[in-house]
Every structure is written in C-alpha cells, then in structure tokens.
Motif scaffolding. Sequence first.
Motif, PDB file in Angstrom:
ATOM      1  N   SER A  60      54.815  51.800  48.726  1.00  0.00           N
ATOM      2  CA  SER A  60      55.647  53.008  48.665  1.00  0.00           C
ATOM      3  C   SER A  60      55.518  53.733  47.320  1.00  0.00           C
ATOM      4  O   SER A  60      55.917  54.885  47.189  1.00  0.00           O
ATOM      5  CB  SER A  60      57.112  52.658  48.927  1.00  0.00           C
ATOM      6  N   ILE A  61      54.939  53.057  46.335  1.00  0.00           N
ATOM      7  CA  ILE A  61      54.731  53.680  45.019  1.00  0.00           C
ATOM      8  C   ILE A  61      53.482  54.546  45.100  1.00  0.00           C
ATOM      9  O   ILE A  61      52.434  54.085  45.564  1.00  0.00           O
ATOM     10  CB  ILE A  61      54.551  52.602  43.928  1.00  0.00           C
ATOM     11  N   PRO A  62      53.546  55.806  44.669  1.00  0.00           N
ATOM     12  CA  PRO A  62      52.352  56.659  44.700  1.00  0.00           C
ATOM     13  C   PRO A  62      51.184  55.986  43.972  1.00  0.00           C
ATOM     14  O   PRO A  62      51.355  55.416  42.888  1.00  0.00           O
ATOM     15  CB  PRO A  62      52.792  57.931  43.984  1.00  0.00           C
ATOM     16  N   GLU A  63      50.024  56.013  44.577  1.00  0.00           N
ATOM     17  CA  GLU A  63      48.855  55.302  44.064  1.00  0.00           C
ATOM     18  C   GLU A  63      48.518  55.648  42.620  1.00  0.00           C
ATOM     19  O   GLU A  63      48.139  54.788  41.832  1.00  0.00           O
ATOM     20  CB  GLU A  63      47.651  55.567  44.963  1.00  0.00           C
ATOM     21  N   GLU A  64      48.708  56.915  42.244  1.00  0.00           N
ATOM     22  CA  GLU A  64      48.334  57.333  40.887  1.00  0.00           C
ATOM     23  C   GLU A  64      49.238  56.724  39.804  1.00  0.00           C
ATOM     24  O   GLU A  64      48.880  56.712  38.638  1.00  0.00           O
ATOM     25  CB  GLU A  64      48.287  58.855  40.770  1.00  0.00           C
ATOM     26  N   VAL A  65      50.408  56.217  40.185  1.00  0.00           N
ATOM     27  CA  VAL A  65      51.296  55.578  39.208  1.00  0.00           C
ATOM     28  C   VAL A  65      51.611  54.130  39.573  1.00  0.00           C
ATOM     29  O   VAL A  65      52.435  53.493  38.923  1.00  0.00           O
ATOM     30  CB  VAL A  65      52.620  56.372  39.031  1.00  0.00           C
ATOM     31  N   ARG A  66      50.955  53.600  40.589  1.00  0.00           N
ATOM     32  CA  ARG A  66      51.210  52.231  41.050  1.00  0.00           C
ATOM     33  C   ARG A  66      50.720  51.230  40.003  1.00  0.00           C
ATOM     34  O   ARG A  66      49.566  51.223  39.631  1.00  0.00           O
ATOM     35  CB  ARG A  66      50.496  52.010  42.380  1.00  0.00           C
ATOM     36  N   PRO A  67      51.613  50.352  39.530  1.00  0.00           N
ATOM     37  CA  PRO A  67      51.202  49.375  38.507  1.00  0.00           C
ATOM     38  C   PRO A  67      50.404  48.227  39.118  1.00  0.00           C
ATOM     39  O   PRO A  67      50.480  47.955  40.317  1.00  0.00           O
ATOM     40  CB  PRO A  67      52.538  48.869  37.961  1.00  0.00           C
ATOM     41  N   SER A  68      49.668  47.545  38.290  1.00  0.00           N
ATOM     42  CA  SER A  68      48.946  46.352  38.703  1.00  0.00           C
ATOM     43  C   SER A  68      49.958  45.272  39.089  1.00  0.00           C
ATOM     44  O   SER A  68      51.004  45.134  38.468  1.00  0.00           O
ATOM     45  CB  SER A  68      48.078  45.867  37.546  1.00  0.00           C
ATOM     46  N   LYS A  69      49.629  44.477  40.112  1.00  0.00           N
ATOM     47  CA  LYS A  69      50.487  43.359  40.506  1.00  0.00           C
ATOM     48  C   LYS A  69      50.354  42.185  39.549  1.00  0.00           C
ATOM     49  O   LYS A  69      51.205  41.308  39.506  1.00  0.00           O
ATOM     50  CB  LYS A  69      50.115  42.874  41.915  1.00  0.00           C
ATOM     51  N   ASP A  70      49.303  42.175  38.776  1.00  0.00           N
ATOM     52  CA  ASP A  70      48.952  41.040  37.934  1.00  0.00           C
ATOM     53  C   ASP A  70      49.582  41.156  36.543  1.00  0.00           C
ATOM     54  O   ASP A  70      48.893  41.221  35.526  1.00  0.00           O
ATOM     55  CB  ASP A  70      47.427  40.942  37.840  1.00  0.00           C
ATOM     56  N   GLN A  71      50.916  41.209  36.513  1.00  0.00           N
ATOM     57  CA  GLN A  71      51.681  41.301  35.272  1.00  0.00           C
ATOM     58  C   GLN A  71      53.116  40.901  35.593  1.00  0.00           C
ATOM     59  O   GLN A  71      53.506  40.879  36.757  1.00  0.00           O
ATOM     60  CB  GLN A  71      51.641  42.724  34.707  1.00  0.00           C
TER      61      GLN A  71
END
Length: 128
Positions: A60-71
Amino acid sequence: MHEPLVLTEKVDERYHYGSISKHIAKFQIGQVVRHRVFAFRGVIFDVDPQFANTDEWYESIPEEVRPSKDQPFYHLFAENDRTHYIAYVSEQNLLADDSDLPLSHPDIPEWFDLTGRGTYELKKHSTN
C-alpha cells in the motif's frame, strides 16, 4: 566417529537463517522520535529487527517511497496536530526527537512512566 559438517558454499545473506537478524536497531524502546518526512512524532514501544507486517500493508506504500524490508521497523504511539494513532515506521524514516515537548498519546501512561529527565521508561508489567 562422524565427520564434521563443513560449509561448502558462501552463506546467502539475503536470507535470515534461524530467524536471527543481523540488524542492530538505531533507536530504543521508550525513545521519542519523529518522522523524517511526515509531521508526526511518537514514542517507540516495540521494535522488529526487519519488516514483520503484512505484504498488503507494504504494497500500500507508493513504490517511489517504499522502504526496504531489510532494516529495523518500529511500533510507535504516534501523534500529530489532529490525532493519536499507532504507526509502523522503517528506521530510515525516523529521526531522534530532542524537542523535550511532552507526548499526549492516551496509551503512553499504560506502558511507560515519565522520568524526571523527561524520558519514557517502560513499566515492568509491559515487558514480555
């Protein structure tokens, strides 16, 4: 006698073997933080060493601001000028809040004691 098991290939660091994360959280439970982009702040009440929410939430987070899951991701008792809510925020989107302004989220008193230094200390019964 059995021969020792020997790792013959390099460990693939994209996977978290045994559910042990290599991440170290930058922020701690009880710390007041603010969002890097959006106008809200809050107190951290839980930390996931890496993304642990639903794929639906993530998508649901816009792709251009979607954070990495690996954090690390943080659960906050959050607030802005209009409301109180619970937020789930990636580490890259948080900054320490050193404003000394008190928070008014209604769940904070159940989980935390406000210390004489103006910091939040987790109550003993709130730990798991």
